[in-house]
Design a protein around this motif. Structure first.
Motif, PDB file in Angstrom:
ATOM      1  N   SER A   6     -31.317 -96.320  50.200  1.00  0.00           N
ATOM      2  CA  SER A   6     -30.782 -97.028  51.946  1.00  0.00           C
ATOM      3  C   SER A   6     -31.757 -95.871  52.905  1.00  0.00           C
ATOM      4  O   SER A   6     -32.712 -94.808  52.870  1.00  0.00           O
ATOM      5  CB  SER A   6     -28.860 -95.334  52.221  1.00  0.00           C
ATOM      6  OG  SER A   6     -28.980 -95.422  53.486  1.00  0.00           O
ATOM      7  N   ASP A  35     -29.640-100.822  51.476  1.00  0.00           N
ATOM      8  CA  ASP A  35     -28.590-100.596  52.739  1.00  0.00           C
ATOM      9  C   ASP A  35     -29.383 -99.926  54.113  1.00  0.00           C
ATOM     10  O   ASP A  35     -29.945 -99.132  54.247  1.00  0.00           O
ATOM     11  CB  ASP A  35     -27.472 -99.813  52.220  1.00  0.00           C
ATOM     12  CG  ASP A  35     -26.676-100.784  50.904  1.00  0.00           C
ATOM     13  OD1 ASP A  35     -26.775-101.644  50.948  1.00  0.00           O
ATOM     14  OD2 ASP A  35     -26.818 -99.684  50.190  1.00  0.00           O
ATOM     15  N   GLN A  37     -27.672 -97.684  56.849  1.00  0.00           N
ATOM     16  CA  GLN A  37     -26.753 -96.753  57.216  1.00  0.00           C
ATOM     17  C   GLN A  37     -25.966 -96.880  58.795  1.00  0.00           C
ATOM     18  O   GLN A  37     -26.667 -98.213  59.201  1.00  0.00           O
ATOM     19  CB  GLN A  37     -26.917 -95.492  57.606  1.00  0.00           C
ATOM     20  CG  GLN A  37     -28.372 -94.492  56.235  1.00  0.00           C
ATOM     21  CD  GLN A  37     -28.406 -93.345  57.031  1.00  0.00           C
ATOM     22  OE1 GLN A  37     -28.552 -93.273  57.672  1.00  0.00           O
ATOM     23  NE2 GLN A  37     -29.317 -92.564  55.382  1.00  0.00           N
ATOM     24  N   ALA A  80     -22.736-101.422  59.018  1.00  0.00           N
ATOM     25  CA  ALA A  80     -23.904-101.130  58.260  1.00  0.00           C
ATOM     26  C   ALA A  80     -24.536-102.799  57.675  1.00  0.00           C
ATOM     27  O   ALA A  80     -23.893-103.818  57.590  1.00  0.00           O
ATOM     28  CB  ALA A  80     -23.446-100.678  57.146  1.00  0.00           C
TER      29      ALA A  80
END
Length: 269
Positions: A6, A35, A37, A80
């Motif tokens: 992330s 990812d 956030q 996201a």
């Protein structure tokens, strides 16, 4: 299990649109299963990838798109981004008042024309303070910005979004299906994993999403299949990766869902 990472949202305020620069571009490389956030900002955003498929998620929907598609995110919407595979992510920030009307008040998938792709690449992708411009540079940039807006308003919308529920139990199940859509084929298997009865989950799909489990899963599989087809995967490989016993079974699902065979659907979509 796939290892995930992330990363923060990369200081979007450093690319905020201004009256002088109403369109701002940003680029970022993301590794597989990375990812960005959840975050929000006060301007609209177009996000797509030059290479590699991405998933853009909001509270209400998730969008899975290959490089030839983009996701529009209205101002103020928490979102996201996930790299389904290693991707060259491109973001276009649009200042207030540039894209108005009801169609721009909700998230949606848009077709990225070759011209729009090249125009976004031509915009300076640098944070504040931007580089100094002479009069010729400014004239060129403003011309590019005008053409970007023309192409965005002409871009064809595509029904590739997948609605997400508010119910926490069903939300966890849907998120699991998004991560590994081919792990189980039927509701019974997913229900056993979720610790709920198939009847309860079936009711929640109807109440929360206004659709059946089978219809929701078909939309999810179509979105994933489109990203695989964009990478040139043969139909048999796509069918296997999505949990179908044969290419013919996968073809039947696509034809039943969209009214045309996969070869035509992928070519048109």
């Amino acid at each position: 299990m796939v290892r995930r990472s992330s990363v923060p949202a990369f200081s979007p305020e450093r690319f905020a649109p201004t009256p002088e620069r109403p369109l701002r571009a940003k680029s970022r490389m993301l590794e597989h299963q990375t990812d960005i956030q959840p975050h929000r900002h006060d301007w609209g955003q177009l996000v797509f990838s030059m290479t590699g498929a991405v998933r853009v998620s909001t509270e209400a929907s998730t969008y899975i798109v290959p490089p030839s598609r983009a996701v529009w995110i209205p101002p103020g919407v928490v979102h996201a981004v996930t790299a389904i595979e290693r991707c060259d992510l491109r973001t276009l920030y649009a200042g207030p008042g540039l894209l108005t009307g009801a169609a721009w008040q909700a998230g949606r998938v848009l077709e990225v024309s070759p011209l729009l792709r090249e125009l976004v690449l031509a915009l300076p992708a640098v944070p504040d303070p931007p580089p100094a411009e002479d009069s010729a540079d400014t004239e060129r940039r403003r011309g590019i910005e005008g053409l970007v807006l023309v192409e965005l308003r002409r871009a064809r919308p595509l029904a590739l979004g997948v609605a997400l529920p508010q119910d926490a139990r069903l939300r966890r199940l849907c998120e699991a299906m998004l991560r590994e859509p081919g792990r189980h084929a039927g509701l019974d298997e997913w229900a056993a994993e979720a610790g709920a009865s198939p009847r309860t989950l079936s009711r929640l799909f109807r109440e929360q999403l206004g659709t059946s489990f089978a219809q929701w899963r078909s939309q999810l599989l179509l979105a994933h299949a489109l990203t695989l087809a964009a990478r040139g995967r043969p139909m048999s490989h796509i069918a296997t990766e999505l949990g179908y016993a044969s290419a013919s079974a996968f073809t039947a699902m696509v034809t039943r869902t969209v009214g045309m065979p996969p070869s035509r659907f992928f070519a048109e979509a």
